[in-house]
Design a protein around this motif. Structure first.
Motif, mmCIF file in Angstrom:
data_model
loop_
_atom_site.group_PDB
_atom_site.id
_atom_site.type_symbol
_atom_site.label_atom_id
_atom_site.label_comp_id
_atom_site.label_asym_id
_atom_site.label_seq_id
_atom_site.Cartn_x
_atom_site.Cartn_y
_atom_site.Cartn_z
ATOM 1 N N TYR A 66 0.834 -1.199 0.000
ATOM 2 C CA TYR A 66 0.000 0.000 0.000
ATOM 3 C C TYR A 66 0.866 1.245 0.000
ATOM 4 O O TYR A 66 0.551 2.226 -0.666
ATOM 5 N N SER A 67 1.944 1.196 0.752
ATOM 6 C CA SER A 67 2.806 2.362 0.835
ATOM 7 C C SER A 67 4.242 1.946 1.109
ATOM 8 O O SER A 67 4.503 0.845 1.621
ATOM 9 N N HIS A 96 7.715 3.746 2.885
ATOM 10 C CA HIS A 96 8.335 4.859 3.594
ATOM 11 C C HIS A 96 9.844 4.722 3.473
ATOM 12 O O HIS A 96 10.368 3.613 3.389
ATOM 13 N N ILE A 135 7.454 9.369 1.818
ATOM 14 C CA ILE A 135 6.404 8.355 1.729
ATOM 15 C C ILE A 135 5.920 8.294 0.293
ATOM 16 O O ILE A 135 5.696 9.332 -0.337
ATOM 17 N N LEU A 148 2.831 6.426 -1.964
ATOM 18 C CA LEU A 148 1.565 5.709 -1.826
ATOM 19 C C LEU A 148 1.132 5.106 -3.154
ATOM 20 O O LEU A 148 1.559 5.556 -4.223
ATOM 21 N N LYS A 193 5.085 12.148 -0.490
ATOM 22 C CA LYS A 193 5.259 13.184 0.518
ATOM 23 C C LYS A 193 6.685 13.071 0.997
ATOM 24 O O LYS A 193 7.118 11.998 1.413
ATOM 25 N N GLU A 224 4.112 -1.204 4.168
ATOM 26 C CA GLU A 224 2.848 -1.674 4.700
ATOM 27 C C GLU A 224 2.105 -2.346 3.551
ATOM 28 O O GLU A 224 1.983 -1.778 2.473
ATOM 29 N N SER A 225 1.621 -3.555 3.809
ATOM 30 C CA SER A 225 0.966 -4.290 2.738
ATOM 31 C C SER A 225 -0.484 -3.839 2.586
ATOM 32 O O SER A 225 -1.036 -3.134 3.425
ATOM 33 N N ASN A 226 -1.083 -4.309 1.511
ATOM 34 C CA ASN A 226 -2.498 -3.993 1.268
ATOM 35 C C ASN A 226 -3.413 -4.640 2.293
ATOM 36 O O ASN A 226 -4.529 -4.197 2.517
ATOM 37 N N GLY A 244 -2.848 -5.372 5.628
ATOM 38 C CA GLY A 244 -2.761 -5.128 7.058
ATOM 39 C C GLY A 244 -1.982 -3.882 7.379
ATOM 40 O O GLY A 244 -1.417 -3.236 6.510
ATOM 41 N N ASN A 245 -1.978 -3.520 8.660
ATOM 42 C CA ASN A 245 -1.302 -2.301 9.077
ATOM 43 C C ASN A 245 0.052 -2.563 9.693
ATOM 44 O O ASN A 245 0.677 -1.656 10.208
ATOM 45 N N PHE A 298 3.891 -2.863 9.965
ATOM 46 C CA PHE A 298 4.902 -2.070 9.276
ATOM 47 C C PHE A 298 6.220 -2.819 9.330
ATOM 48 O O PHE A 298 6.665 -3.206 10.401
#
Lengths: 110, 116
Positions: free
Chosen positions: A29-30, A32, A47, A49, A55, A91-93, A95-96, A98
């Motif tokens: 998903y993102s 960093h 970051i 996304l 960002k 971070e995967s699609n 779950g949260n 990290f």
């Protein structure tokens, strides 16, 4: 699920450019990017996304290939202050959780 | 504007003991994550707290537990300490309502835990 970074280490002279790569086995998903100097806390750099939003700092650029689950950090005209260990974080699609990458040690010499 | 603060900075314990580490998030942040960083390694995600509840957990045993208080500060507790628990423990705060998705994490300087 830890992302793999390459290279593991790189030495540059001031003014040279560098690319650090980060690869994950999971759909992301993102991504960093952080830099950690010896004995200090990690510091946020960038970051990226899904969909292309970024960002971060003006002097650092990065790319995020969603299809390949890969990201690259581009450091141009390196300065002595760029020295440190660079970590990607993902971070995967699904779950949260990290995950920080394996790290890339970058040393800039005069 | 105070950043993330952690206490203590250093701690020495013996095997089998219990330890509590503390973290105050950056002003305006409501989410706290804890990481373990062994020497020469990248930080490993332990868990994340938001609204006083554990929202996500990494691959750490139940000996690792935490708490978040109404003022958003947080504690990390480790029971039955093992030699392998020696590491730098980092706290990071953010304000993304429980999701590490589109905001940076701000890290504290960490607590260096040594187990003898």
């Amino acid at each position: 699920q830890q992302p793999v970074q390459s290279p593991q280490a790189v030495i540059l002279r001031e003014g040279e450019d560098a690319v650090i790569n980060c690869s994950s086995s999971k759909a992301l998903y993102s991504v960093h990017w952080y830099r950690q100097k010896h004995g200090e806390a990690p510091v946020f750099l960038m970051i990226l996304l899904k969909g292309g939003e970024q960002k971060g700092h003006e002097k650092i650029s990065a790319s995020f290939n969603e299809k390949k689950q890969q990201s690259s950090l581009y450091l141009t005209a390196s300065q002595l202050s760029y020295s440190g260990t660079y970590f990607c974080g993902t971070e995967s699609n699904t779950g949260n959780q990290f995950y920080f990458g394996t790290g890339t040690s970058l040393t800039v010499i005069p | 504007d105070a950043g993330v603060t952690q206490s203590p900075t250093h701690l020495i314990k013996t095997r089998g003991q219990q330890v509590t580490l503390r973290c105050s998030p950056k002003s305006g942040h409501d989410t706290v994550s804890w990481y373990q960083q062994a020497l020469g390694q990248g930080p490993q995600f332990i868990f994340q707290y938001y609204e006083e509840e554990e929202r996500q957990r990494g691959n750490f045993p139940d000996r690792f537990s935490g708490h978040q208080f109404p003022n958003y500060s947080s504690e990390l507790n480790v029971n039955a300490l093992l030699l392998g628990d020696s590491a730098l423990y980092l706290c990071a705060s953010s304000s993304y309502r429980g999701a590490v998705r589109n905001q940076p994490q701000h890290f504290g300087d960490g607590t260096r835990l040594s187990i003898l």
